[in-house]
Design an enzyme around this catalytic site. Sequence first.
Site, short mmCIF file in Angstrom:
data_model
loop_
_atom_site.label_atom_id
_atom_site.label_comp_id
_atom_site.label_asym_id
_atom_site.label_seq_id
_atom_site.Cartn_x
_atom_site.Cartn_y
_atom_site.Cartn_z
CG ASP A 95 40.94 32.11 45.73
OD1 ASP A 95 41.75 31.69 46.57
OD2 ASP A 95 41.27 32.41 44.57
CD GLN A 195 31.02 27.06 39.60
OE1 GLN A 195 30.75 27.33 38.43
NE2 GLN A 195 32.19 27.38 40.14
CG ASP A 272 38.05 38.42 42.36
OD1 ASP A 272 39.14 37.96 41.97
OD2 ASP A 272 36.98 37.80 42.24
CG HIS A 341 46.35 55.00 35.90
ND1 HIS A 341 45.69 56.20 36.06
CD2 HIS A 341 45.77 54.38 34.82
CE1 HIS A 341 44.76 56.31 35.12
NE2 HIS A 341 44.79 55.23 34.36
#
Length: 383
Positions: A95, A195, A272, A341
């Site tokens: 980013d 945006q 993400d 996990h």
Amino acid sequence: MTAAITYEHIKTCKQSGARLGRVHTPHGTIETPMFMPVGTLATVKTMSPEDLKAMDAQIILSNTYHLWLRPGEEIIKEAGGLHQFMNWDKPILTDSGGFQVFSLSDLRKITEEGVHFRNHLSGEKLFLSPEKAMQIQHVLGSDIMMAFDECPPYPADHSYMKASVERTSRWAERCLAEHKRSGKDSVQGLFGIIQGGEYEDLRKQSANDLTALDFPGYAVGGLSVGEPKDVMNHVLEFTTPLMPEDKPRYLMGVGSPDSLIDGAIRGIDMFDCVLPTRIARNGTCMTSAGRLVVRNAKYARDFSPLDEKCDCHVCRTYSRAYIRHLIKCEETFGFRLTTYHNLYFLLNLMKQVRQAIMDDCLLDFREQFFEEYGFNKENARNF
């Protein structure tokens, strides 16, 4: 010249409209829709690159702002780039640092040139501009770079948001110019960030500005910042159609299981979030039967796995009682097990989403998953 990043569309789900595809990068091909584990400081907390490969992570995200401050781009340059530095030979997305500048630094001043702010660690005065954000990412050598954008607060009024969108568009143009000037555009792809908050006219303005610049991929920014889930889904419904069909679409900062499925249904390819790793360190686990807080006392003598339906290494090997003991004692190994996990759970969920798109049954899959997870219950606990 071959583009660094290309998108290959494979199939559209007849039931939901979700896309199955592939993103081709210099370090390999990614099956989409997919989830990216976040490795802020060139590491996914408590995970080794070998762990990430074992769970079939296709790509990870790293953070320009944090790596610029520590260890600094010069050290990463000496190492031969971020892939070499962290021993990861698959794709990396970085980013731009914009979100961190706006969220971590209390003292900041936005100008047309960039953002003046204080290092959140040392208090030192710093300046980050679109050009500097590109230069740092060029040194990092990520496969996918993100344009430097202004991250407005939520909620923000229309006039503030309009000025912010227009600045983000001007900065995107500067990012692209710097990227082309560097000659790195054949080995690193730069994505633009749409945006506009929850305002449909501003999302349209932002998308029109950015698609005119012809980036190889586009992200939806400014969501998952505190707005209700139905608002996010509504914004995606009018924003995703504004994005080119032949480019990857990335929803930034989203990682709860329901939002991954709902985002894919609305045409998103990439996601993400720090969520699975952050909650793991509090002993909170994602399971096929819903949210499980393994540190709770009721699991002290529970010798079953975290998730009976999960075939990850942790669920095949360790019990809730053991993992609870580790977490209660703040043993790092406990955080490692819950992190493994949770990441496996989301990566596997996206495999199931891809299969459901292939089988034209993603809405059926959503209904079954939501029922088993407990999302359909009144006052359901989410993340």
